[in-house]
Design an enzyme around this catalytic site. Structure first.
Site, PDB file in Angstrom:
ATOM      1  N   GLY A  63      42.856  36.829  54.365  1.00 29.14           N
ATOM      2  CA  GLY A  63      44.072  37.203  55.087  1.00 29.14           C
ATOM      3  C   GLY A  63      45.302  36.556  54.470  1.00 29.14           C
ATOM      4  O   GLY A  63      45.207  35.755  53.538  1.00 29.14           O
TER       5      GLY A  63
ATOM      6  N   PRO B  36      35.547  42.676  60.295  1.00 30.09           N
ATOM      7  CA  PRO B  36      35.197  43.603  61.377  1.00 30.09           C
ATOM      8  C   PRO B  36      36.449  43.956  62.180  1.00 30.09           C
ATOM      9  O   PRO B  36      37.243  43.081  62.506  1.00 30.09           O
ATOM     10  CB  PRO B  36      34.209  42.793  62.234  1.00 30.09           C
ATOM     11  CG  PRO B  36      33.668  41.753  61.307  1.00 30.09           C
ATOM     12  CD  PRO B  36      34.796  41.423  60.370  1.00 30.09           C
TER      13      PRO B  36
ATOM     14  N   GLU C 249      45.701  30.038  47.304  1.00 30.64           N
ATOM     15  CA  GLU C 249      46.287  31.289  46.786  1.00 30.64           C
ATOM     16  C   GLU C 249      47.780  31.168  46.522  1.00 30.64           C
ATOM     17  O   GLU C 249      48.304  31.760  45.598  1.00 30.64           O
ATOM     18  CB  GLU C 249      46.089  32.409  47.803  1.00 30.64           C
ATOM     19  CG  GLU C 249      44.747  33.074  47.740  1.00 30.64           C
ATOM     20  CD  GLU C 249      44.634  34.126  48.815  1.00 30.64           C
ATOM     21  OE1 GLU C 249      44.766  35.302  48.484  1.00 30.64           O
ATOM     22  OE2 GLU C 249      44.419  33.768  49.995  1.00 30.64           O
TER      23      GLU C 249
ATOM     24  N   ASP D 218      39.666  36.541  59.475  1.00 33.67           N
ATOM     25  CA  ASP D 218      41.074  36.611  59.070  1.00 33.67           C
ATOM     26  C   ASP D 218      41.758  35.319  59.502  1.00 33.67           C
ATOM     27  O   ASP D 218      41.520  34.826  60.609  1.00 33.67           O
ATOM     28  CB  ASP D 218      41.723  37.832  59.762  1.00 33.67           C
ATOM     29  CG  ASP D 218      43.129  38.106  59.240  1.00 33.67           C
ATOM     30  OD1 ASP D 218      44.002  37.210  59.342  1.00 33.67           O
ATOM     31  OD2 ASP D 218      43.360  39.219  58.743  1.00 33.67           O
TER      32      ASP D 218
ATOM     33  N   THR E 267      34.181  42.448  54.254  1.00 29.72           N
ATOM     34  CA  THR E 267      35.087  43.191  55.128  1.00 29.72           C
ATOM     35  C   THR E 267      35.302  42.460  56.444  1.00 29.72           C
ATOM     36  O   THR E 267      34.435  41.726  56.918  1.00 29.72           O
ATOM     37  CB  THR E 267      34.576  44.622  55.375  1.00 29.72           C
ATOM     38  OG1 THR E 267      35.659  45.425  55.858  1.00 29.72           O
ATOM     39  CG2 THR E 267      33.423  44.681  56.365  1.00 29.72           C
TER      40      THR E 267
ATOM     41  N   HIS F  74      37.174  43.264  48.547  1.00 30.21           N
ATOM     42  CA  HIS F  74      37.425  43.612  49.956  1.00 30.21           C
ATOM     43  C   HIS F  74      37.211  45.114  50.116  1.00 30.21           C
ATOM     44  O   HIS F  74      37.804  45.904  49.364  1.00 30.21           O
ATOM     45  CB  HIS F  74      38.859  43.259  50.344  1.00 30.21           C
ATOM     46  CG  HIS F  74      39.172  41.802  50.225  1.00 30.21           C
ATOM     47  ND1 HIS F  74      39.021  40.931  51.278  1.00 30.21           N
ATOM     48  CD2 HIS F  74      39.586  41.061  49.174  1.00 30.21           C
ATOM     49  CE1 HIS F  74      39.363  39.707  50.879  1.00 30.21           C
ATOM     50  NE2 HIS F  74      39.710  39.751  49.612  1.00 30.21           N
TER      51      HIS F  74
ATOM     52  N   ASP G 229      38.902  41.907  43.551  1.00 32.04           N
ATOM     53  CA  ASP G 229      39.624  41.662  44.806  1.00 32.04           C
ATOM     54  C   ASP G 229      39.937  42.975  45.520  1.00 32.04           C
ATOM     55  O   ASP G 229      39.355  43.268  46.547  1.00 32.04           O
ATOM     56  CB  ASP G 229      40.911  40.862  44.547  1.00 32.04           C
ATOM     57  CG  ASP G 229      41.310  40.021  45.739  1.00 32.04           C
ATOM     58  OD1 ASP G 229      40.514  39.901  46.680  1.00 32.04           O
ATOM     59  OD2 ASP G 229      42.419  39.470  45.731  1.00 32.04           O
ATOM     60  N   ASP G 230      40.890  43.754  44.983  1.00 27.22           N
ATOM     61  CA  ASP G 230      41.313  44.996  45.643  1.00 27.22           C
ATOM     62  C   ASP G 230      41.590  46.051  44.572  1.00 27.22           C
ATOM     63  O   ASP G 230      42.749  46.319  44.240  1.00 27.22           O
ATOM     64  CB  ASP G 230      42.599  44.733  46.444  1.00 27.22           C
ATOM     65  CG  ASP G 230      42.396  43.715  47.554  1.00 27.22           C
ATOM     66  OD1 ASP G 230      41.787  44.070  48.578  1.00 27.22           O
ATOM     67  OD2 ASP G 230      42.826  42.562  47.382  1.00 27.22           O
TER      68      ASP G 230
HETATM   69  P1  IMP Z   1      38.938  44.553  54.788  1.00 30.63           P
HETATM   70  O1  IMP Z   1      38.602  43.163  55.242  1.00 30.63           O
HETATM   71  O2  IMP Z   1      37.759  45.338  54.302  1.00 30.63           O
HETATM   72  O3  IMP Z   1      39.698  45.308  55.850  1.00 30.63           O
HETATM   73  O4  IMP Z   1      39.882  44.413  53.517  1.00 30.63           O
HETATM   74  C1  IMP Z   1      41.292  44.225  53.600  1.00 30.63           C
HETATM   75  C2  IMP Z   1      41.648  42.849  54.093  1.00 30.63           C
HETATM   76  O5  IMP Z   1      41.187  41.870  53.142  1.00 30.63           O
HETATM   77  C3  IMP Z   1      43.146  42.590  54.180  1.00 30.63           C
HETATM   78  O6  IMP Z   1      43.660  42.988  55.418  1.00 30.63           O
HETATM   79  C4  IMP Z   1      43.243  41.085  54.006  1.00 30.63           C
HETATM   80  O7  IMP Z   1      43.031  40.422  55.212  1.00 30.63           O
HETATM   81  C5  IMP Z   1      42.092  40.781  53.101  1.00 30.63           C
HETATM   82  N1  IMP Z   1      42.526  40.602  51.697  1.00 30.63           N
HETATM   83  C6  IMP Z   1      42.532  41.501  50.714  1.00 30.63           C
HETATM   84  N2  IMP Z   1      43.003  40.956  49.574  1.00 30.63           N
HETATM   85  C7  IMP Z   1      43.284  39.673  49.853  1.00 30.63           C
HETATM   86  C8  IMP Z   1      43.792  38.590  49.084  1.00 30.63           C
HETATM   87  O8  IMP Z   1      44.108  38.675  47.887  1.00 30.63           O
HETATM   88  N3  IMP Z   1      43.961  37.414  49.752  1.00 30.63           N
HETATM   89  C9  IMP Z   1      43.641  37.253  51.059  1.00 30.63           C
HETATM   90  N4  IMP Z   1      43.157  38.241  51.796  1.00 30.63           N
HETATM   91  C10 IMP Z   1      42.989  39.441  51.212  1.00 30.63           C
HETATM   92 ZN    ZN Z   2      40.408  38.372  48.213  1.00 28.29          ZN
END
Ligand code: IMP
Ligand code: ZN
Length: 356
Positions: free
Chosen positions: A178, A110, A208, A148, A108, A22, A290-291
């Site tokens: 999300g 939007p 999850e 999301d 990502t 993400h 993931d993050d």
């Molecule tokens: P973005 O979509 O680039 O803003 O990345 C952050 C978003 O990714 C978060 O607000 C979540 O909606 C989603 N996200 C990040 N990690 C996870 C996860 O482990 N499970 C589900 N959603 C995630």
């Molecule tokens: Zn994820």
């Protein structure tokens, strides 16, 4: 480079692909700190705590309840204009490249910040422009747009329409992500159908937490015909058999699942991870971060973890990496390029082994 013990140098040098990252979750605390420092004098920056304190207390302190507010309550407020989105994206690309990622699918959601002139369209354009400026010399990067789970069907359709609009500029797929404790995934059928009609690939966050792993939810998600699924934790034998029959690509995230305490039955060890269940089966497995900005484990570190907790050799890691190539969304030319890089890497390692 050579076969032999799995070392940090080896997993870094291995030509890796990252399929589940993400964008906002991949921004390092140091990069967020830099944005915060730049904005400090402005009204947005002044109200926020230093991200070095706010975003990464310790990766293992995050659980499913504390995790999502980091985005909603902090990072989105900090990165709320095109300039900071571009700056953060550029840094994320550099970080993956420095870690030896040769192919990247960033995803990502939007988002807009109308008071700063950032519409969802401008957001996606900004990310794509930054990817284009970064170039493909070392890493090829593509974009997946996320729906999301809290979205309405209309918002999800808007996301798919943005993906269609920017397909020629590198948007390759649609994701569903999300907070898994929120939303009703059954409302998104039309959005995923539209995506498929236009040749976009689909990846879904899948099973999850127990609450998002009911038979109704998982059967609904499978009925959207995903090409890949992410996490895949709380599954039943019936669901697993369906996944296996379809040979779906699996995006498995070791550190995220362990640190966020997502494993079933209170299990807490890396060796408890369901990687072991899927490894060697029908489905291509892509190890993913993931993050990385939150959990702090780079993709090369995820390969190290897999090696140490599941007893994989350096050659096993190479094979694992190679096996994931077929599930990329970037097309046949990219697959060819990646097989070429991996074959070259193998040649170098073989040569080092036979050299006097
Ligand atoms: P973005 O979509 O680039 O803003 O990345 C952050 C978003 O990714 C978060 O607000 C979540 O909606 C989603 N996200 C990040 N990690 C996870 C996860 O482990 N499970 C589900 N959603 C995630
Ligand atoms: Zn994820």
């Amino acid at each position: 480079m050579m076969w032999g013990d799995v070392t940090e140098d080896f997993t870094k040098a291995l030509p890796k692909i990252e399929l589940h990252a993400h964008l906002t979750g991949s921004i390092s605390p140091e990069c967020l700190h830099e944005i915060w420092t730049r904005k400090r004098s402005s009204s947005a920056g002044s109200q926020l705590e230093d991200p070095l304190v706010a975003c990464r207390p310790e990766a293992e302190h995050h659980d499913i309840l504390s995790f999502f507010p980091v985005f909603d309550k902090y990072i989105y407020n900090l990165c709320d204009d095109a300039e900071s989105v571009a700056f953060a994206t550029a840094q994320v690309l550099k970080d993956f490249e420095a870690d030896g990622v040769k192919y990247l699918e960033l995803r990502t959601t939007p988002r807009e910040s109308l008071e700063n002139g950032m519409t969802k369209d401008v957001y996606v354009q900004t990310v794509l422009d930054t990817i284009a400026r970064h170039g493909k010399a070392s890493t090829s990067t593509y974009l997946i747009l996320s729906i999301d789970r809290r979205n309405t069907l209309q918002q999800a359709m808007d996301t798919v329409n943005l993906a269609i609009k920017y397909q020629q500029q590198g948007v390759v797929g649609i994701d569903l992500c999300g907070n898994p404790l929120k939303g009703d995934v059954t409302i998104f059928r039309e959005a995923f159908e539209l995506a498929k009609t236009h040749g976009l690939k689909i990846t879904l966050h899948f099973a999850e937490v127990p609450q998002s792993s009911t038979d109704l939810e998982l059967q609904t998600l499978l009925s959207y015909n995903p090409d890949r699924i992410g996490h895949v934790i709380h599954t039943t034998p019936d669901i697993e058999s369906e996944i296996s029959t379809r040979r779906l690509g699996l995006e498995l995230c070791l550190s995220c699942n362990v640190h966020a305490k997502m494993l079933p039955e209170g299990k807490t060890q890396f060796s408890d991870h369901h990687f072991a269940k899927w490894y060697g089966g029908n489905c291509p497995i892509a190890l993913c971060t993931d993050d990385v900005g939150i959990f702090g484990s780079s993709i090369s570190n995820e390969y190290l973890l897999a090696a140490s907790h599941f007893n994989l050799s350096s050659y096993d890691l190479w094979q694992l990496c190679r096996g994931a190539v077929d599930s990329i969304f970037g097309g046949e030319e990219e697959k060819k390029r990646l097989y070429g890089l991996l074959d070259e890497f193998q040649r170098v390692c073989d040569y080092a082994e036979t050299a006097p």
